[in-house]
Design a protein around this motif. Structure first.
Motif, short mmCIF file in Angstrom:
data_model
loop_
_atom_site.label_atom_id
_atom_site.label_comp_id
_atom_site.label_asym_id
_atom_site.label_seq_id
_atom_site.Cartn_x
_atom_site.Cartn_y
_atom_site.Cartn_z
N VAL A 140 4.19 71.58 44.83
CA VAL A 140 2.97 72.41 44.97
C VAL A 140 2.04 72.26 43.78
CG1 VAL A 140 4.07 74.03 46.56
CG2 VAL A 140 4.12 74.51 44.10
N GLY A 141 2.36 71.35 42.85
CA GLY A 141 1.42 70.99 41.79
C GLY A 141 1.46 71.85 40.54
N VAL A 142 2.52 72.61 40.36
CA VAL A 142 2.65 73.44 39.15
C VAL A 142 2.85 72.55 37.92
CG1 VAL A 142 4.22 75.05 37.97
CG2 VAL A 142 3.45 75.54 40.30
N LYS A 143 2.17 72.92 36.82
CA LYS A 143 2.33 72.21 35.55
C LYS A 143 2.95 73.09 34.47
CE LYS A 143 -0.40 68.47 36.54
NZ LYS A 143 -0.42 68.75 37.99
N ARG A 144 2.67 74.39 34.54
CA ARG A 144 3.13 75.31 33.50
C ARG A 144 3.97 76.43 34.11
NH1 ARG A 144 -2.02 73.93 31.86
NH2 ARG A 144 -2.82 75.44 33.34
N VAL A 145 5.11 76.72 33.46
CA VAL A 145 6.02 77.75 33.93
C VAL A 145 6.11 78.84 32.87
CG1 VAL A 145 8.37 78.24 34.71
CG2 VAL A 145 7.33 76.02 35.23
N TRP A 146 5.79 80.06 33.26
CA TRP A 146 5.82 81.22 32.36
C TRP A 146 7.03 82.05 32.75
CZ3 TRP A 146 1.72 81.61 28.82
CH2 TRP A 146 0.65 80.73 29.04
N CYS A 147 8.05 82.10 31.86
CA CYS A 147 9.33 82.72 32.20
C CYS A 147 9.42 84.13 31.62
CB CYS A 147 10.49 81.90 31.62
SG CYS A 147 10.54 80.19 32.20
N CYS A 148 10.01 85.04 32.40
CA CYS A 148 10.26 86.40 31.92
C CYS A 148 11.40 86.99 32.74
CB CYS A 148 9.00 87.25 32.06
SG CYS A 148 8.42 87.42 33.77
N GLY A 149 11.91 88.15 32.30
CA GLY A 149 12.95 88.85 33.06
C GLY A 149 14.21 89.06 32.25
N LEU A 150 15.37 88.96 32.94
CA LEU A 150 16.66 89.29 32.34
C LEU A 150 17.64 88.15 32.61
CD1 LEU A 150 16.77 92.98 33.64
CD2 LEU A 150 16.00 92.17 31.38
N ALA A 151 18.46 87.81 31.68
CA ALA A 151 18.42 88.28 30.31
C ALA A 151 17.84 87.15 29.44
CB ALA A 151 19.83 88.64 29.84
N THR A 152 17.10 87.50 28.42
CA THR A 152 16.43 86.51 27.57
C THR A 152 17.36 85.37 27.17
OG1 THR A 152 15.27 88.39 26.59
CG2 THR A 152 15.04 86.26 25.47
N ASP A 153 18.56 85.72 26.72
CA ASP A 153 19.47 84.74 26.11
C ASP A 153 20.38 84.04 27.11
OD1 ASP A 153 20.37 87.35 26.39
OD2 ASP A 153 21.75 87.24 24.70
N TYR A 154 20.36 84.44 28.37
CA TYR A 154 21.14 83.74 29.39
C TYR A 154 20.21 83.16 30.46
CZ TYR A 154 25.33 84.98 26.96
OH TYR A 154 26.29 85.05 25.99
N CYS A 155 19.96 83.90 31.50
CA CYS A 155 19.25 83.28 32.62
C CYS A 155 17.81 82.90 32.29
CB CYS A 155 19.34 84.17 33.84
SG CYS A 155 21.04 84.22 34.47
N VAL A 156 17.12 83.68 31.45
CA VAL A 156 15.74 83.33 31.13
C VAL A 156 15.72 82.08 30.24
CG1 VAL A 156 13.53 84.13 30.24
CG2 VAL A 156 15.06 85.75 31.37
N ALA A 157 16.55 82.06 29.21
CA ALA A 157 16.58 80.91 28.29
C ALA A 157 17.00 79.63 29.01
CB ALA A 157 17.52 81.19 27.12
N TRP A 158 18.05 79.70 29.79
CA TRP A 158 18.53 78.49 30.49
C TRP A 158 17.48 77.98 31.47
CZ3 TRP A 158 23.84 76.34 31.10
CH2 TRP A 158 24.70 76.75 30.07
N SER A 159 16.80 78.90 32.13
CA SER A 159 15.76 78.49 33.07
C SER A 159 14.60 77.84 32.33
CB SER A 159 15.26 79.70 33.87
OG SER A 159 16.32 80.23 34.64
#
Ligand code: VGL
Ligand code: ZN
Length: 217
Positions: A140-159
């Protein structure tokens, strides 16, 4: 309003990660109003849900004699054993009721294979099995991914790290996220994120960051 190049990736804002939940993240509920406001500035929002079968390998209860937060060596690497959480289709796995993002386009459910965990919204813990999110965002042409949510140090960081590895520009919105912080995991996560070129931003910075035209300034 962010343009078609941008997606807000809202990770695991689920009841079990809220105060009082099965795998509570301290102050996890505080991200909800921040994310609701952020989401109004994005035409493209994608949500994730941690979505485990009851027999999931990451649950301490499924390993005789083991306790939550023990480490276990599995064929794909070191696994933290967690309290039973986000079991498919249970109230604990539901998104927080005050999350208000009617225009979210997709929900990616991860961790659904009984034998493999998936902190990342892109690649399971075997580091081989894709969720399909990377292909969807590219298509769909995305270039930038802005990540947020839970948890910073597990699922957010790995994503965020996997989004970088997949070739996207990536930012982690710190004040729209909260951490578990187990044995130094938060400090280690920021070290890896920084090394990978993931930008650390605050919700209020978003507009000026985008106007500057380059997240890596
Ligand atoms: C998560 C631990 C286990 C997360 C999910 O969403 O960060 N952490 N499962
Ligand atoms: Zn999980």
């Amino acid at each position: 309003m962010k343009d078609a190049d941008d997606v807000l990736l809202v990770i695991d804002v689920q009841n079990d990660f809220m105060p009082g939940g099965a795998l509570a993240v301290a102050h996890g509920d505080e991200v909800v109003p921040v994310i609701n406001r952020l989401a109004r500035g994005f035409s493209h929002v994608v949500l994730t849900q941690d979505w485990h079968p009851a027999a999931h390998i990451s649950f301490a209860a499924n390993h005789a004699g083991r306790s939550p937060f023990d480490m276990l060596t599995l064929p794909y690497g070191e696994q933290v054993l967690w309290p039973t959480h986000c079991v498919q289709d249970t109230p604990g796995a539901a998104l927080h009721r005050d999350l208000d993002i009617a225009h979210a386009r997709a929900v990616i459910r991860k961790g659904h294979h009984a034998g493999v965990d998936s902190y990342s919204a892109f690649l399971e813990a075997d580091r081989k099995t894709p969720t399909g999110l990377g292909g969807y965002l590219r298509e769909v042409g995305v270039k930038r991914v802005w990540c947020c949510g839970l948890a910073t140090d597990y699922c957010v960081a790995w994503s965020a790290l996997d989004a970088r590895a997949a070739g996207f520009e990536v930012a982690l919105i710190e004040d729209a996220s909260r951490a578990i912080d187990l044995n130094g995991s938060l400090e280690a996560a920021w070290r890896h994120l920084h090394a990978a070129g993931v930008k650390r931003v605050q919700a209020a910075d978003l507009h000026s960051t985008l106007e500057a035209g380059d997240m890596h300034d």
